[in-house]
Design an enzyme around this catalytic site. Structure first.
Site, short mmCIF file in Angstrom:
data_model
loop_
_atom_site.label_atom_id
_atom_site.label_comp_id
_atom_site.label_asym_id
_atom_site.label_seq_id
_atom_site.Cartn_x
_atom_site.Cartn_y
_atom_site.Cartn_z
N SER A 22 0.80 -1.22 0.00
CA SER A 22 0.00 0.00 0.00
C SER A 22 0.84 1.28 0.00
O SER A 22 0.56 2.20 -0.77
CB SER A 22 -0.96 0.00 1.19
OG SER A 22 -1.97 -0.96 1.00
N GLY B 46 -4.84 -12.57 -5.43
CA GLY B 46 -5.28 -11.46 -4.59
C GLY B 46 -4.72 -10.11 -4.98
O GLY B 46 -5.19 -9.08 -4.50
N GLY C 294 -14.99 -17.82 4.27
CA GLY C 294 -14.60 -16.66 5.06
C GLY C 294 -15.69 -15.62 5.05
O GLY C 294 -16.06 -15.12 3.98
N ALA C 295 -16.21 -15.28 6.24
CA ALA C 295 -17.31 -14.32 6.33
C ALA C 295 -16.96 -13.19 7.29
O ALA C 295 -17.85 -12.57 7.88
CB ALA C 295 -18.59 -15.02 6.80
N GLY C 296 -15.66 -12.91 7.43
CA GLY C 296 -15.23 -11.80 8.28
C GLY C 296 -15.32 -10.48 7.53
O GLY C 296 -16.13 -10.32 6.61
N GLY C 297 -14.45 -9.52 7.90
CA GLY C 297 -14.52 -8.20 7.28
C GLY C 297 -14.31 -8.23 5.79
O GLY C 297 -15.10 -7.67 5.03
N ASP D 115 -12.95 -2.47 -0.46
CA ASP D 115 -12.72 -3.87 -0.81
C ASP D 115 -13.81 -4.41 -1.74
O ASP D 115 -13.53 -5.21 -2.63
CB ASP D 115 -12.70 -4.74 0.46
CG ASP D 115 -11.39 -4.63 1.23
OD1 ASP D 115 -10.36 -4.28 0.62
OD2 ASP D 115 -11.41 -4.90 2.44
N LYS E 20 -11.02 -4.81 10.48
CA LYS E 20 -11.99 -4.20 9.58
C LYS E 20 -13.40 -4.14 10.15
O LYS E 20 -14.16 -3.22 9.85
CB LYS E 20 -12.02 -4.94 8.24
CG LYS E 20 -10.74 -4.79 7.43
CD LYS E 20 -10.85 -5.54 6.11
CE LYS E 20 -9.56 -5.42 5.31
NZ LYS E 20 -9.66 -6.08 4.00
#
Length: 296
Positions: free
Chosen positions: A26, A257, A140-143, A116, A80
């Site tokens: 970044s 990614g 995956g169901a997080g942020g 995102d 997040k």
């Protein structure tokens, strides 16, 4: 929604908050794009695992960044979701997803966005434009998973199956994504291996940290993969995760990614500065980072 700052003649100070983020691209992407546009921009990595910050929690880090004069922050794993409760205002997409990865600090207010969602959707559009989307398995169901789930639902996926190591998170995301008038049927599932064997999806997306440096393992066993399934991973450190390597060996089409990392940064730069970013320039900065590491 509050717009970004122009940065004309005024230095812009940005940062990235997360854990294990020393190798983040970044800073390189944002600072290279700022230089190309004649802006003065400093982007700092604020790794919460680094010794100077190990005594800080997320609330303390946000307060410290404000006191230091930061204009904005990116937020990554594992903060997040947590950060949403520490903000004054949240964008519509971020509210829907339940996660924030970009925070503008303006006039004493904290304004959260989620780039995102668009970042993954744009990566999918460019990288796997013609891939079948009748049925996709999201792990995956997080942020980050919430953002990817919304992106998939908006990108023409007819059926979306969601698995998470915490079943309640998968159920909650499925509930948020379920829209009686929408075109995507969503459900939480308990056993992804059984699903792949019995109701083979067209695509599989890993939205967990698994495969990231410091997070060993694979979201899907290699023997479950076949050429009829495309595989996407949101992890980009390393660029070639064990999952993607196994998928290539199995003859699958893959989506690394790097695309999501690039396009979420493109949108974040626009929010931070109020100026459009050039994806090609930011991609070049991303790739130069890797070339520099290969030579070192």
């Amino acid at each position: 929604m509050t717009s970004g700052i122009s940065g004309d003649g005024v230095p812009i100070l940005l940062g990235l908050i997360g854990r294990g983020i020393a190798r983040s691209r970044s800073p390189a992407m944002h600072m290279a794009e700022a230089r190309a546009q004649g802006l003065t921009l400093l982007y700092r990595v604020l790794d919460m695992d680094a010794p100077p910050r190990r005594g800080l929690d997320l609330a303390g880090m946000l307060a410290a960044a404000e006191a230091a004069g930061f204009d904005g922050l990116n937020v990554t794993h594992p903060f997040k979701t947590e950060v949403t409760g520490l903000l004054d205002e949240v964008s519509k997409d971020a509210r829907a997803v339940g996660a924030v990865n970009t925070v503008l600090l303006r006039d004493g207010r904290r304004i959260g966005h989620n780039t995102d969602l668009w970042g993954f959707a744009e990566s999918l559009r460019r990288g796997l434009a013609d891939a079948p989307r009748g049925h996709v398995l999201l792990i995956g169901a997080g942020g980050a998973g919430g953002a990817v789930g919304y992106a998939l639902a908006r990108s023409g996926v007819a059926r979306l199956s969601i698995h998470d190591s915490q079943p309640d998170r998968a159920e909650a995301l499925a509930d948020r994504l379920s829209d009686p008038g929408g075109g995507c049927a969503v459900r939480a599932i308990a056993d992804p291996a059984a699903l792949i064997r019995d109701d083979r999806p067209d695509g599989i997306v890993n939205a967990t940290p698994m495969g990231m440096a410091g997070h060993p393992g694979m979201a899907v066993a290699p023997d479950l993969l076949c050429p009829e399934i495309w595989v996407a991973d949101i992890v980009y450190v390393p660029l070639e995760t064990p999952l993607l390597a196994a998928a290539r060996r199995a003859g699958c089409r893959v989506l690394p990614g790097a695309g999501m990392a690039l396009f979420q940064a493109v949108r974040a730069f626009e929010l931070f500065t109020g100026r459009p970013a050039d994806p090609a320039r930011m991609r070049a900065a991303f790739e130069r980072f890797d070339a520099g590491r290969a030579r070192s």
